[in-house]
Motif scaffolding. Sequence first.
Motif, PDB file in Angstrom:
ATOM      1  N   GLN A 174      67.921  36.295  36.153  1.00 25.98           N
ATOM      2  CA  GLN A 174      66.937  37.059  35.462  1.00 25.98           C
ATOM      3  C   GLN A 174      65.705  36.910  36.260  1.00 25.98           C
ATOM      4  OE1 GLN A 174      65.892  38.937  32.313  1.00 25.98           O
ATOM      5  NE2 GLN A 174      64.574  39.202  34.043  1.00 25.98           N
ATOM      6  N   HIS A 175      65.399  35.955  36.721  1.00 26.74           N
ATOM      7  CA  HIS A 175      64.307  35.657  37.663  1.00 26.74           C
ATOM      8  C   HIS A 175      64.205  36.424  39.162  1.00 26.74           C
ATOM      9  CE1 HIS A 175      60.535  33.642  37.606  1.00 26.74           C
ATOM     10  NE2 HIS A 175      60.626  33.057  39.007  1.00 26.74           N
ATOM     11  N   SER A 176      65.601  36.550  39.490  1.00 25.41           N
ATOM     12  CA  SER A 176      65.651  36.942  40.921  1.00 25.41           C
ATOM     13  C   SER A 176      66.017  38.708  40.974  1.00 25.41           C
ATOM     14  CB  SER A 176      66.883  36.382  41.536  1.00 25.41           C
ATOM     15  OG  SER A 176      68.013  36.317  41.118  1.00 25.41           O
ATOM     16  N   ALA A 183      48.528  34.741  42.851  1.00 24.63           N
ATOM     17  CA  ALA A 183      47.796  35.750  42.237  1.00 24.63           C
ATOM     18  C   ALA A 183      48.179  36.535  41.108  1.00 24.63           C
ATOM     19  CB  ALA A 183      47.150  36.610  43.429  1.00 24.63           C
ATOM     20  N   ALA A 184      49.190  35.811  40.357  1.00 18.13           N
ATOM     21  CA  ALA A 184      49.854  36.762  39.314  1.00 18.13           C
ATOM     22  C   ALA A 184      49.820  35.593  38.043  1.00 18.13           C
ATOM     23  CB  ALA A 184      51.532  36.635  39.831  1.00 18.13           C
ATOM     24  N   VAL A 185      50.095  36.326  36.908  1.00 19.55           N
ATOM     25  CA  VAL A 185      50.279  35.507  35.625  1.00 19.55           C
ATOM     26  C   VAL A 185      51.924  35.529  35.186  1.00 19.55           C
ATOM     27  CG1 VAL A 185      48.014  35.867  34.881  1.00 19.55           C
ATOM     28  CG2 VAL A 185      49.765  37.418  34.257  1.00 19.55           C
ATOM     29  N   PRO A 186      52.289  34.610  34.787  1.00 19.88           N
ATOM     30  CA  PRO A 186      51.453  33.265  34.084  1.00 19.88           C
ATOM     31  C   PRO A 186      51.305  32.195  35.088  1.00 19.88           C
ATOM     32  CG  PRO A 186      53.697  33.056  33.805  1.00 19.88           C
ATOM     33  CD  PRO A 186      53.721  34.148  34.307  1.00 19.88           C
ATOM     34  N   SER A 201      52.475  27.382  38.708  1.00 17.03           N
ATOM     35  CA  SER A 201      52.469  28.862  39.029  1.00 17.03           C
ATOM     36  C   SER A 201      53.902  29.142  38.857  1.00 17.03           C
ATOM     37  CB  SER A 201      52.031  29.221  40.381  1.00 17.03           C
ATOM     38  OG  SER A 201      50.886  28.807  40.623  1.00 17.03           O
ATOM     39  N   ASP A 202      54.056  30.523  38.337  1.00 15.83           N
ATOM     40  CA  ASP A 202      55.473  31.173  38.139  1.00 15.83           C
ATOM     41  C   ASP A 202      56.103  30.673  36.882  1.00 15.83           C
ATOM     42  OD1 ASP A 202      57.542  32.470  40.326  1.00 15.83           O
ATOM     43  OD2 ASP A 202      58.545  31.490  38.409  1.00 15.83           O
ATOM     44  N   SER A 203      56.477  31.823  36.143  1.00 15.64           N
ATOM     45  CA  SER A 203      57.127  31.609  34.612  1.00 15.64           C
ATOM     46  C   SER A 203      58.412  30.526  34.514  1.00 15.64           C
ATOM     47  CB  SER A 203      57.464  32.683  34.083  1.00 15.64           C
ATOM     48  OG  SER A 203      58.429  33.416  34.840  1.00 15.64           O
ATOM     49  N   LEU A 204      59.254  30.240  35.813  1.00 17.28           N
ATOM     50  CA  LEU A 204      60.245  29.625  35.521  1.00 17.28           C
ATOM     51  C   LEU A 204      59.827  28.371  35.840  1.00 17.28           C
ATOM     52  CD1 LEU A 204      63.169  29.831  35.237  1.00 17.28           C
ATOM     53  CD2 LEU A 204      63.598  30.053  37.705  1.00 17.28           C
ATOM     54  N   ALA A 248      52.808  44.148  28.004  1.00 13.31           N
ATOM     55  CA  ALA A 248      53.121  44.089  29.393  1.00 13.31           C
ATOM     56  C   ALA A 248      53.624  42.942  30.382  1.00 13.31           C
ATOM     57  CB  ALA A 248      52.006  44.854  30.142  1.00 13.31           C
ATOM     58  N   SER A 249      53.275  42.132  29.866  1.00 15.10           N
ATOM     59  CA  SER A 249      53.297  40.571  30.752  1.00 15.10           C
ATOM     60  C   SER A 249      55.096  39.889  30.336  1.00 15.10           C
ATOM     61  CB  SER A 249      52.205  39.814  30.745  1.00 15.10           C
ATOM     62  OG  SER A 249      52.640  38.935  31.658  1.00 15.10           O
ATOM     63  N   SER A 250      55.860  40.594  30.652  1.00 14.68           N
ATOM     64  CA  SER A 250      57.424  39.709  30.411  1.00 14.68           C
ATOM     65  C   SER A 250      57.351  38.428  30.913  1.00 14.68           C
ATOM     66  CB  SER A 250      58.392  40.622  30.986  1.00 14.68           C
ATOM     67  OG  SER A 250      58.372  40.744  32.231  1.00 14.68           O
ATOM     68  N   ASN A 277      41.178  41.459  38.255  1.00 16.32           N
ATOM     69  CA  ASN A 277      41.540  40.317  37.523  1.00 16.32           C
ATOM     70  C   ASN A 277      42.529  39.435  38.185  1.00 16.32           C
ATOM     71  OD1 ASN A 277      39.677  41.642  35.802  1.00 16.32           O
ATOM     72  ND2 ASN A 277      41.393  42.051  34.248  1.00 16.32           N
ATOM     73  N   LEU A 278      43.517  40.021  38.631  1.00 18.04           N
ATOM     74  CA  LEU A 278      44.499  38.963  39.492  1.00 18.04           C
ATOM     75  C   LEU A 278      43.868  38.422  40.787  1.00 18.04           C
ATOM     76  CD1 LEU A 278      47.902  41.081  39.021  1.00 18.04           C
ATOM     77  CD2 LEU A 278      47.181  39.063  37.600  1.00 18.04           C
ATOM     78  N   GLU A 279      42.952  39.069  41.341  1.00 19.41           N
ATOM     79  CA  GLU A 279      42.194  38.324  42.424  1.00 19.41           C
ATOM     80  C   GLU A 279      41.453  37.061  42.054  1.00 19.41           C
ATOM     81  OE1 GLU A 279      40.328  41.714  44.542  1.00 19.41           O
ATOM     82  OE2 GLU A 279      38.737  40.079  44.812  1.00 19.41           O
TER      83      GLU A 279
HETATM   84  N1  GSH Z   1      57.735  35.299  39.819  1.00 24.55           N
HETATM   85  C1  GSH Z   1      56.608  35.569  38.803  1.00 24.55           C
HETATM   86  C2  GSH Z   1      56.399  36.994  38.696  1.00 24.55           C
HETATM   87  C3  GSH Z   1      55.027  37.142  37.916  1.00 24.55           C
HETATM   88  C4  GSH Z   1      54.360  38.479  37.676  1.00 24.55           C
HETATM   89  O1  GSH Z   1      54.937  39.465  38.643  1.00 24.55           O
HETATM   90  N2  GSH Z   1      53.614  38.695  36.752  1.00 24.55           N
HETATM   91  C5  GSH Z   1      52.922  39.871  36.729  1.00 24.55           C
HETATM   92  C6  GSH Z   1      52.134  40.108  35.480  1.00 24.55           C
HETATM   93  S1  GSH Z   1      53.798  40.213  34.351  1.00 24.55           S
HETATM   94  C7  GSH Z   1      51.657  39.901  37.682  1.00 24.55           C
HETATM   95  O2  GSH Z   1      50.913  39.140  37.719  1.00 24.55           O
HETATM   96  N3  GSH Z   1      51.838  40.777  38.851  1.00 24.55           N
HETATM   97  C8  GSH Z   1      50.844  40.803  39.946  1.00 24.55           C
HETATM   98  C9  GSH Z   1      51.397  40.932  41.158  1.00 24.55           C
HETATM   99  O3  GSH Z   1      52.845  40.695  41.309  1.00 24.55           O
HETATM  100  O4  GSH Z   1      50.794  40.865  41.989  1.00 24.55           O
HETATM  101  C10 GSH Z   1      56.540  34.546  37.767  1.00 24.55           C
HETATM  102  O5  GSH Z   1      57.730  34.451  37.005  1.00 24.55           O
HETATM  103  O6  GSH Z   1      55.709  33.925  36.978  1.00 24.55           O
END
Ligand code: GSH
Length: 221
Positions: A104-106, A56-59, A69-72, A12-14, A45-47
Amino acid sequence: MSRILYSGNRNASSWAFRAWLALKEQSIEFTEKIIDIRRPQRWKNLESIGEFSAPAAVPVLNDNGFIVSDSLAIMEYANELGDGSLLPINIQARARARSLAAWQHSTFGRLCSCLSFESAFYPEKKTLSADEVATIKRIYDIWEQSITEFGGDYLVGEYSLADIAFVPSVLRLTSHYQPDQRWPKTSDWVQLLLNRPYVKEWLNDANKLAPIYLPGYRNDP
Ligand SMILES: N[C@@H](CCC(=O)N[C@@H](CS)C(=O)NCC(=O)O)C(=O)O
């Protein structure tokens, strides 16, 4: 030394996949905590991630108490912690790698948005609409052009953050529509990417999980 990557479910977590790949490819040591982002537990969990990382997101990477914070940002940080080889030295190749990763990111996710990362793991695939097929063909043309322009096996010559950024999209698109000999370099690139050991390691785990079905996939009325 404590370096923790807060990651997400393998199917799920691209975004976590990209960060994890960059760390692995640069041989950065880390432990991983997988956050279950499936509904309904996702929100609670994200909280808890939000307690130390503003989006409040992963990774999220916790490097000895320093939060990235943030994949990029994690991908760039991994590259700088390592030997820097995931961004080319040549200024134009580096700019192109960043352009592709930024795309890809935007906005890339809006293309064929019904073909989620989760859908790459569905055993039965939907029939694509004409629009989806046209969009995928256009993307394959763009990938083919970049590989040709830089003259290597990857998007900007050597394996880079641009390739890593696209791995999950390669999966969601090619699992629905294979690139054939109309895109010879793209076909080879896809094979190279999907056969990289860390990509295989992640996918091996992802393929063991129950698929996560998202509404809207089959355009149900
Ligand atoms: N721009 C963020 C996007 C991260 C993202 O959307 N992660 C998802 C899981 S794959 C998430 O945690 N979403 C929760 C949310 O957006 O509230 C990144 O690149 O790290």
